[in-house]
Design a protein around this motif. Structure first.
Motif, PDB file in Angstrom:
ATOM      1  N   LEU A 143      44.486  35.779  18.475  1.00 16.09           N
ATOM      2  CA  LEU A 143      43.213  35.716  19.188  1.00 16.09           C
ATOM      3  C   LEU A 143      42.579  37.103  19.222  1.00 16.09           C
ATOM      4  CD1 LEU A 143      44.252  33.432  22.193  1.00 16.09           C
ATOM      5  CD2 LEU A 143      43.061  32.763  20.106  1.00 16.09           C
ATOM      6  N   PRO A 144      41.269  37.185  19.440  1.00 13.50           N
ATOM      7  CA  PRO A 144      40.601  38.504  19.499  1.00 13.50           C
ATOM      8  C   PRO A 144      41.219  39.397  20.568  1.00 13.50           C
ATOM      9  CG  PRO A 144      38.987  36.740  19.364  1.00 13.50           C
ATOM     10  CD  PRO A 144      40.309  36.078  19.568  1.00 13.50           C
ATOM     11  N   GLY A 145      41.372  40.679  20.227  1.00 16.52           N
ATOM     12  CA  GLY A 145      41.980  41.637  21.135  1.00 16.52           C
ATOM     13  C   GLY A 145      43.467  41.820  20.918  1.00 16.52           C
ATOM     14  N   SER A 146      44.082  40.965  20.100  1.00  5.73           N
ATOM     15  CA  SER A 146      45.511  41.112  19.803  1.00  5.73           C
ATOM     16  C   SER A 146      45.727  42.258  18.825  1.00  5.73           C
ATOM     17  CB  SER A 146      46.068  39.815  19.218  1.00  5.73           C
ATOM     18  OG  SER A 146      45.876  38.720  20.081  1.00  5.73           O
ATOM     19  N   THR A 147      46.898  42.844  18.879  1.00  4.14           N
ATOM     20  CA  THR A 147      47.282  43.881  17.923  1.00  4.14           C
ATOM     21  C   THR A 147      48.594  43.479  17.261  1.00  4.14           C
ATOM     22  OG1 THR A 147      48.464  45.155  19.622  1.00  4.14           O
ATOM     23  CG2 THR A 147      46.147  45.718  19.215  1.00  4.14           C
ATOM     24  N   LEU A 148      48.728  43.836  16.004  1.00  3.43           N
ATOM     25  CA  LEU A 148      49.936  43.531  15.251  1.00  3.43           C
ATOM     26  C   LEU A 148      50.340  44.754  14.451  1.00  3.43           C
ATOM     27  CD1 LEU A 148      50.807  40.274  13.402  1.00  3.43           C
ATOM     28  CD2 LEU A 148      51.100  42.447  12.230  1.00  3.43           C
ATOM     29  N   GLN A 149      51.599  45.140  14.572  1.00  2.00           N
ATOM     30  CA  GLN A 149      52.119  46.292  13.850  1.00  2.00           C
ATOM     31  C   GLN A 149      53.299  45.855  12.994  1.00  2.00           C
ATOM     32  OE1 GLN A 149      53.254  49.596  16.304  1.00  2.00           O
ATOM     33  NE2 GLN A 149      53.947  50.860  14.592  1.00  2.00           N
ATOM     34  N   VAL A 150      53.297  46.275  11.739  1.00  2.00           N
ATOM     35  CA  VAL A 150      54.368  45.951  10.800  1.00  2.00           C
ATOM     36  C   VAL A 150      54.925  47.249  10.240  1.00  2.00           C
ATOM     37  CG1 VAL A 150      54.998  44.754   8.682  1.00  2.00           C
ATOM     38  CG2 VAL A 150      53.287  43.760  10.193  1.00  2.00           C
ATOM     39  N   ASN A 151      56.231  47.457  10.398  1.00  2.00           N
ATOM     40  CA  ASN A 151      56.929  48.601   9.823  1.00  2.00           C
ATOM     41  C   ASN A 151      57.879  48.087   8.757  1.00  2.00           C
ATOM     42  OD1 ASN A 151      55.740  50.475  11.679  1.00  2.00           O
ATOM     43  ND2 ASN A 151      57.177  49.768  13.237  1.00  2.00           N
ATOM     44  N   SER A 152      57.700  48.569   7.541  1.00  2.00           N
ATOM     45  CA  SER A 152      58.489  48.088   6.410  1.00  2.00           C
ATOM     46  C   SER A 152      59.397  49.191   5.888  1.00  2.00           C
ATOM     47  CB  SER A 152      57.573  47.610   5.279  1.00  2.00           C
ATOM     48  OG  SER A 152      56.681  46.626   5.746  1.00  2.00           O
ATOM     49  N   THR A 209      49.031  48.946  11.279  1.00  2.00           N
ATOM     50  CA  THR A 209      48.632  48.394  12.574  1.00  2.00           C
ATOM     51  C   THR A 209      47.260  47.758  12.440  1.00  2.00           C
ATOM     52  OG1 THR A 209      49.913  50.080  13.762  1.00  2.00           O
ATOM     53  CG2 THR A 209      48.219  48.883  15.001  1.00  2.00           C
ATOM     54  N   MET A 210      47.128  46.548  12.939  1.00  2.00           N
ATOM     55  CA  MET A 210      45.868  45.812  12.833  1.00  2.00           C
ATOM     56  C   MET A 210      45.395  45.418  14.224  1.00  2.00           C
ATOM     57  SD  MET A 210      45.088  42.149  10.998  1.00  2.00           S
ATOM     58  CE  MET A 210      46.010  41.324  12.289  1.00  2.00           C
ATOM     59  N   ASN A 211      44.128  45.695  14.509  1.00  3.00           N
ATOM     60  CA  ASN A 211      43.485  45.248  15.736  1.00  3.00           C
ATOM     61  C   ASN A 211      42.651  44.018  15.408  1.00  3.00           C
ATOM     62  OD1 ASN A 211      44.462  47.424  17.405  1.00  3.00           O
ATOM     63  ND2 ASN A 211      42.964  48.762  16.413  1.00  3.00           N
ATOM     64  N   CYS A 212      43.022  42.896  15.973  1.00  3.13           N
ATOM     65  CA  CYS A 212      42.365  41.630  15.648  1.00  3.13           C
ATOM     66  C   CYS A 212      41.031  41.514  16.366  1.00  3.13           C
ATOM     67  CB  CYS A 212      43.288  40.481  16.024  1.00  3.13           C
ATOM     68  SG  CYS A 212      42.578  38.864  15.719  1.00  3.13           S
ATOM     69  N   PHE A 227      55.783  43.601  15.355  1.00  4.08           N
ATOM     70  CA  PHE A 227      55.564  43.685  16.800  1.00  4.08           C
ATOM     71  C   PHE A 227      54.145  43.197  17.097  1.00  4.08           C
ATOM     72  CE2 PHE A 227      54.005  45.938  20.568  1.00  4.08           C
ATOM     73  CZ  PHE A 227      54.949  45.526  21.502  1.00  4.08           C
ATOM     74  N   ILE A 228      54.030  42.141  17.903  1.00  2.33           N
ATOM     75  CA  ILE A 228      52.739  41.527  18.212  1.00  2.33           C
ATOM     76  C   ILE A 228      52.456  41.677  19.710  1.00  2.33           C
ATOM     77  CG2 ILE A 228      51.367  39.407  18.174  1.00  2.33           C
ATOM     78  CD1 ILE A 228      53.080  38.403  15.912  1.00  2.33           C
ATOM     79  N   ARG A 229      51.266  42.094  20.005  1.00  8.36           N
ATOM     80  CA  ARG A 229      50.785  42.163  21.395  1.00  8.36           C
ATOM     81  C   ARG A 229      49.604  41.198  21.496  1.00  8.36           C
ATOM     82  NH1 ARG A 229      47.543  45.609  24.788  1.00  8.36           N
ATOM     83  NH2 ARG A 229      48.607  45.994  26.782  1.00  8.36           N
ATOM     84  N   ARG A 230      49.885  39.992  21.985  1.00  9.13           N
ATOM     85  CA  ARG A 230      48.910  38.903  21.955  1.00  9.13           C
ATOM     86  C   ARG A 230      48.032  38.880  23.202  1.00  9.13           C
ATOM     87  NH1 ARG A 230      50.000  34.691  18.368  1.00  9.13           N
ATOM     88  NH2 ARG A 230      52.078  34.650  17.421  1.00  9.13           N
ATOM     89  N   THR A 231      46.770  38.547  22.978  1.00  5.69           N
ATOM     90  CA  THR A 231      45.909  38.147  24.086  1.00  5.69           C
ATOM     91  C   THR A 231      45.988  36.636  24.223  1.00  5.69           C
ATOM     92  OG1 THR A 231      44.011  38.049  22.589  1.00  5.69           O
ATOM     93  CG2 THR A 231      44.326  40.090  23.834  1.00  5.69           C
ATOM     94  N   LEU A 232      45.691  36.117  25.420  1.00  4.26           N
ATOM     95  CA  LEU A 232      45.814  34.692  25.707  1.00  4.26           C
ATOM     96  C   LEU A 232      44.516  34.161  26.305  1.00  4.26           C
ATOM     97  CD1 LEU A 232      49.366  34.754  27.340  1.00  4.26           C
ATOM     98  CD2 LEU A 232      48.804  34.281  24.948  1.00  4.26           C
ATOM     99  N   TYR A 233      44.383  32.843  26.309  1.00  4.21           N
ATOM    100  CA  TYR A 233      43.232  32.211  26.933  1.00  4.21           C
ATOM    101  C   TYR A 233      43.350  32.261  28.456  1.00  4.21           C
ATOM    102  CZ  TYR A 233      41.760  30.190  22.453  1.00  4.21           C
ATOM    103  OH  TYR A 233      41.328  30.008  21.163  1.00  4.21           O
ATOM    104  N   ASP A 234      42.208  32.221  29.112  1.00  4.75           N
ATOM    105  CA  ASP A 234      42.158  32.169  30.566  1.00  4.75           C
ATOM    106  C   ASP A 234      42.371  30.718  30.996  1.00  4.75           C
ATOM    107  OD1 ASP A 234      41.723  32.418  33.238  1.00  4.75           O
ATOM    108  OD2 ASP A 234      39.595  32.949  33.085  1.00  4.75           O
TER     109      ASP A 234
END
Length: 379
Positions: free
Chosen positions: A171-180, A226-229, A254-261
């Motif tokens: 969802l918008p506002g989520s961030t995802l980081q991938v270390n390979s 690192t991606m900012n969605c 590593f995912i930092r998710r935003t959620l619906y209200d």
């Protein structure tokens, strides 16, 4: 989470792919390659068939084609019945019955498989793992203050000229980081693709599409991204080994998710395996949305979910019975009033073709004999 793998064509390097497949969250897509222009003949035949069929329908409904009114009306009802049965069957196969799709831990997304507010009176949702489900009367809104973190690792062994990928719904506002981390200097090349359609384009074009991915990096042994969605979508991380040596890689996600209200939800349900399924009443409100959330209690990385639609019977009666009967009945009345029976054959029998001497001679002889018999009888 979506996962897939495939092979790179031997002569194409990183830019060419021979095949593959993937499971989306809501649909199953089978990838295959074909020569350019293959199937064009079949498409042309189908288009030609529908054009001819359309011209035929227009010709007899507008009284252009010569035929009796009875036959004209009979054909009209035949075409209407065929169209109604076909449309009803297609909609039933797409909506009714059990629809299966995939999810991942901490996923929070709208249910789109088999959900139709017009034809579904209720919707039942269940899964192999615990989840929560919510009904919203309007489009759900992302709450940037609600954050859920999730991390996992993927170990892959890529042979020469092969690729592997994982997909995440964000969802918008989520961030995802991938270390390979890779075991050799000549390592896999990571590519980030946004959206199912772009992934399919990338597969169909055999990797030769510079505008279907949002990130590409030729890396060595270590790589971090690192991606900012900013948009709600599926995001795919593809690793390609275009070299001649096999590569072993580890991807730490590593995912930092935003959620619906969920405070604006009108109904909610918590599901545990072995308990009753979550069942929601659906209104005809087209803005109504059904959302599920697979939390941290998920037992598997790939979650099997299924949903089934309870048919709204009176809607089917109106759409596939009442409306077609009214339309066909009205058109039939107009045909009966304004279309005349074709009497061409009768006129041809009474007024023969003057260009045919033989026919004229036979007809004249017949008329003379009839007149002679009539005259003899009178005398």
């Amino acid at each position: 989470m979506t996962q897939g793998a495939g092979g790179v064509s031997s002569g194409g390097g990183v830019g060419g792919f021979s095949g593959g497949g993937f499971n989306r969250h809501h649909h199953h897509i089978t990838h295959h390659t074909s020569e350019v222009g293959e199937g064009g003949g079949e498409c042309g035949k189908r288009c030609c068939f529908f054009v001819v069929l359309g011209i035929n329908i227009i010709s007899f409904t507008l009284c252009i084609r010569k035929m009796s009114r009875y036959l004209r009306i009979a054909l009209l009802w035949l075409y209407v019945a065929t169209a109604v049965l076909t449309a009803g069957l297609l909609i039933s196969l797409r909506i009714l019955g059990t629809n299966k799709f995939k999810a991942a831990p901490t996923d929070m997304r709208k249910v789109e498989t088999g959900v139709n507010n017009a034809f579904c009176e209720s919707y039942t949702l269940k899964s192999s793992d615990p989840f929560e489900a919510f009904i919203f009367d309007k489009e759900p809104v992302v709450d940037p203050r609600r954050i859920e973190e999730f991390s996992t690792s993927y170990v892959m062994s890529l042979q020469s000229n092969n690729y592997n990928y994982w997909g995440f719904y964000l969802l918008p506002g989520s961030t995802l980081q991938v270390n390979s981390t890779n075991d050799v200097a000549a390592s896999a090349t990571p590519i980030v693709i946004q959206g199912d359609s772009n992934l399919q384009t990338w597969l169909d074009s055999k990797g030769d599409c510079s505008d279907c991915y949002i990130y590409k990096q030729y890396m060595l042994r270590h790589h971090s991204y690192t991606m900012n969605c900013k948009e709600t979508d599926n995001y795919f991380f593809v690793y390609i080994n275009g070299g001649i040596f096999d590569v072993s890689s580890t991807a730490n996600v590593f995912i930092r998710r935003t959620l619906y209200d969920v405070t604006k939800a009108t109904s909610a349900c918590a599901f545990l395996p072995g308990q009753r399924s979550c069942r929601f009443d659906m209104s005809i409100n087209l803005e109504q949305s059904l959302v599920f959330h697979s939390g941290r209690r998920a037992l598997n990385q790939s979650i099997d979910m299924s949903g089934s639609c309870g048919a709204r019977a009176w809607m089917y009666v109106i759409v596939f019975a009442l409306i077609p009967i009214l339309v066909a009945g009205s058109v039939s009345f107009l045909i009966w009033m304004f279309c005349k029976d074709d009497k061409t054959e009768e006129k041809q029998a009474l007024v023969p073709d003057p260009g045919s001497k033989e026919q004229n001679s036979k007809l004249l002889t017949k008329n003379v004999l009839v007149a002679y018999d009539t005259c003899t009888t009178v005398q």
